[in-house]
Write an enzyme that holds these catalytic residues in place. Structure first.
Site, PDB file in Angstrom:
ATOM      1  N   LEU A 120     -41.620 -18.349  -1.723  1.00 13.91           N
ATOM      2  CA  LEU A 120     -41.027 -19.555  -2.315  1.00 13.91           C
ATOM      3  C   LEU A 120     -42.060 -20.644  -2.570  1.00 13.91           C
ATOM      4  O   LEU A 120     -43.073 -20.747  -1.883  1.00 13.91           O
ATOM      5  CB  LEU A 120     -39.906 -20.071  -1.422  1.00 13.91           C
ATOM      6  N   GLU A 362     -55.382 -26.874  -5.023  1.00 11.31           N
ATOM      7  CA  GLU A 362     -55.849 -25.493  -5.204  1.00 11.31           C
ATOM      8  C   GLU A 362     -54.705 -24.512  -5.426  1.00 11.31           C
ATOM      9  O   GLU A 362     -54.861 -23.527  -6.158  1.00 11.31           O
ATOM     10  CB  GLU A 362     -56.692 -25.059  -3.998  1.00 11.31           C
TER      11      GLU A 362
END
Length: 632
Positions: A120, A362
């Site tokens: 998720l 990132e």
């Protein structure tokens, strides 16, 4: 104006999706029927009226894209495919069975699934990448629809996506949050407080629309409003009920991830009005628009460097990716606000329309790379090797997505020097080697780096290039070739008593050690294992056979999982490489064992015992051991 007949058709389709979610999960004996039932109305309206997709041509550049971020609701997706006639009822009931395309969470084994989901917090960030491609590269008017669960909105990666989508004005991105209140173990953080979801989204610069997710008219109006906005992304916050339509399931805890028993199935289907056999035709996209041409390819001129000069491999990456960008209009570069250190800035200056700054996010950077490759672009994403660890789950899922992305990690190892251990990528080789179908490359000089960047471009899977901060000697001619899966034998003779295997910065230490040992009358073979994965098994076996099994592996990396582990794996029996039949293996692994500190690169290499001094001592210890064994 929506007619009563349309509303009735949508309702019946939604009920069919609910029934088939129950049927498929009961047949499987597992799955998430209630999580699939809550967004059924949302999906019915989407596919019946708004989605534009040519299912006979999934690669059609004009297609809308749909990402099921809440991947556990796969049964509703498969139910949609069944209603479209893409899969049979028989295949629908093969959910979760071995050999079935209908896995527990969707993967691209189905041609209409662009990316794997199930971890998720990833669907929306990937959607950002696809939306970047649509708005800035393809310059086509397709939309990206992302169905999210409410629980996953607590993931930080979701808010990285909210931030970047607004920053890039991605008005082609539409998120739908299925706010069904119940997570796996109970109520979600916000429950049905849709206003808070909306306030957060608006604070990030999104259009936010709160609706009753079971009111078909409100759903229709929300989708229409989302398409009408042309300066920002839209999130539709839909209040729903888990298990909608079945009294024994609706808005009740304890049903997450549980299939109904056959008797319960029969009762639930009857309550939903019985099995239906509705088929729908999704509208195809308008193909009148022309896909943008951002630049015309130029002849490739990979940069070259003179032997004996000193150039950092990170510098060579920047030079090479800029030249590759001239030859390949499909090359796209992303960076996480360190482009002046990774030298991705070189590309950004020349091709700003194909460069996307991800700032210090990132996870979003890797996700955007995955999204960009959905549209057949070649994304190179760079940051410090240490910081890629933040995005490791995205890298893992990229492999499950069969995504073709290129990752570049600079500032690796203790050799970065004074910045200290927080900046030293020391686990990156192990992490990236462990990714399915990955390629791991670690060049030692500038000419080698430039050639490997070229090879990375069309390499399938997750490809990782490790670059070095410090300038190192250029040891290869510009004409030298570096096939992936090979290695280079730097020093070799008939008198070699041991083999030193290195890559990157430690290769230069190995060369120094070889010179010193040669002055003492000890000949050693030196191998540049620049292709860490796949590794050159044949050359390693030959070296071990020629040097009495004496191998020294030296690497600027933790001792676990890096080059030393790759070399050992080359000697382990497996189905893909020939067995080793040479003399007994005597392998010494020189790697970082203790937590480093700040210091000069030379001090830190010495302290870690991975410099020329340590290599000389390791080789001598092997020879002493061999001599002792022969005289005993």
């Amino acid at each position: 104006m929506t007619t009563q007949e349309q509303l009735h058709q949508w309702h019946e389709l939604a009920q069919q999706l609910r029934v088939n979610s129950i049927r498929a999960t009961t047949a499987a004996g597992s799955g998430h029927p209630t999580s699939s039932m809550s967004p059924a109305d949302l999906m019915a309206v989407l596919v019946a009226k708004y989605l534009r997709y040519d299912f006979n041509n999934p690669d059609n550049p004009h297609n809308d894209r749909f990402i099921l971020s809440k991947g556990h609701a796969a049964p509703v997706l498969y139910g949609m495919y069944q209603a479209m006639g893409l899969i049979s009822d028989q295949e629908l009931l093969s959910l979760r069975q071995y050999g079935s395309r209908l896995e527990g969470h969707p993967t691209p084994v189905l041609p209409w699934v662009d990316v794997a989901t199930g971890s998720l917090g990833q669907g929306l960030p990937i959607g950002v990448g696809v939306a970047l491609a649509g708005k800035y590269l393809d310059q086509l008017s397709y939309n990206i629809w992302v169905l999210m669960g409410d629980s996953e909105t607590t993931e930080g990666s979701v808010w990285e996506a909210f931030d970047h989508a607004a920053h890039y004005n991605l008005d082609n991105l539409i998120a739908i949050i299925d706010v069904n209140r119940l997570g796996q173990r109970g109520q979600t953080e916000l429950g049905w407080n849709t206003q808070t979801y909306a306030n957060r989204a608006r604070a990030f610069g999104w259009q936010a629309i709160e609706i009753d997710g079971h009111n078909l008219t409100e759903i229709d109006q929300a989708y229409s409003a989302a398409l009408a906005v042309n300066d920002r992304p839209t999130v539709i916050i839909a209040r729903t009920k888990k298990g909608k339509g079945v009294e024994a399931l609706e808005d009740l805890g304890g049903w997450h991830g549980k299939a109904l028993k056959p008797k319960e199935e029969q009762q639930a289907i009857a309550e939903l009005g019985g099995k239906r056999n509705i088929t729908i035709q999704v509208d195809k996209p308008d193909e009148q628009e022309q896909q943008a041409t951002l630049s015309h390819p130029q002849p490739l001129q990979i940069p070259t460097y003179n032997k004996g000069t000193k150039v950092a491999t990170r510098r060579a990456y920047g030079d090479a990716i800029k030249e590759l960008g001239a030859a390949r209009p499909d090359v796209v570069v992303l960076d996480a606000e360190v482009s002046n250190s990774t030298y991705a800035e070189d590309f950004a200056e020349v091709y700003p329309e194909r460069y996307f700054e991800m700032y210090i996010a990132e996870q979003q950077m890797v996700a955007a790379a995955v999204g960009l490759q959905v549209r057949q672009y070649k994304p190179f994403a760079s940051t410090f090797a240490a910081f890629l660890t933040r995005a490791y789950d995205f890298v893992r899922m990229a492999a499950i997505s069969r995504a073709n992305i290129k990752l570049v990690g600079s500032h690796a190892g203790v050799s970065i020097g004074q910045d200290g251990p927080s900046q030293m990528g020391l686990e990156d080789l192990a992490a990236l080697r462990a990714v399915w179908n990955s390629t791991v490359l670690y060049p030692s000089d500038a000419n080698q780096t430039a050639k490997l960047v070229e090879l990375m471009c069309d390499r399938d899977g997750v490809v990782y290039l490790r670059t070095t901060r410090e300038s190192t000697n250029v040891i290869y001619d510009a004409q030298e070739q570096f096939p992936i899966g090979s290695s280079k034998v730097i020093r070799s003779s008939q008198r070699d008593q041991a083999t030193v295997i290195a890559a990157g910065v430690t290769l230069h230490e190995a060369i120094k050690a070889s010179d010193r040992l040669n002055n003492e009358g000890i000949a050693v073979r030196v191998i540049d294992a620049y292709s860490v994965k796949p590794i050159d098994v044949q050359t390693l076996h030959q070296a071990a056979a020629d040097t009495n099994g004496n191998l020294v592996v030296v690497e600027d990396h933790w001792i676990e999982g890096g080059l030393g582990a790759a070399v050992l794996d080359a000697f382990a029996g497996n189905s893909t490489s020939p067995p080793y039949n040479g003399p007994q293996l005597r392998l010494i692994k020189l790697a970082v064992r203790d937590m480093p500190t700040s210091g000069t690169p030379e001090e830190l290499l010495h302290a870690a015992k991975i410099d020329a001094d340590a290599i000389v001592e390791a080789v001598k210890s092997q020879i002493r051991q061999l001599v002792g064994a022969s005289t005993s």
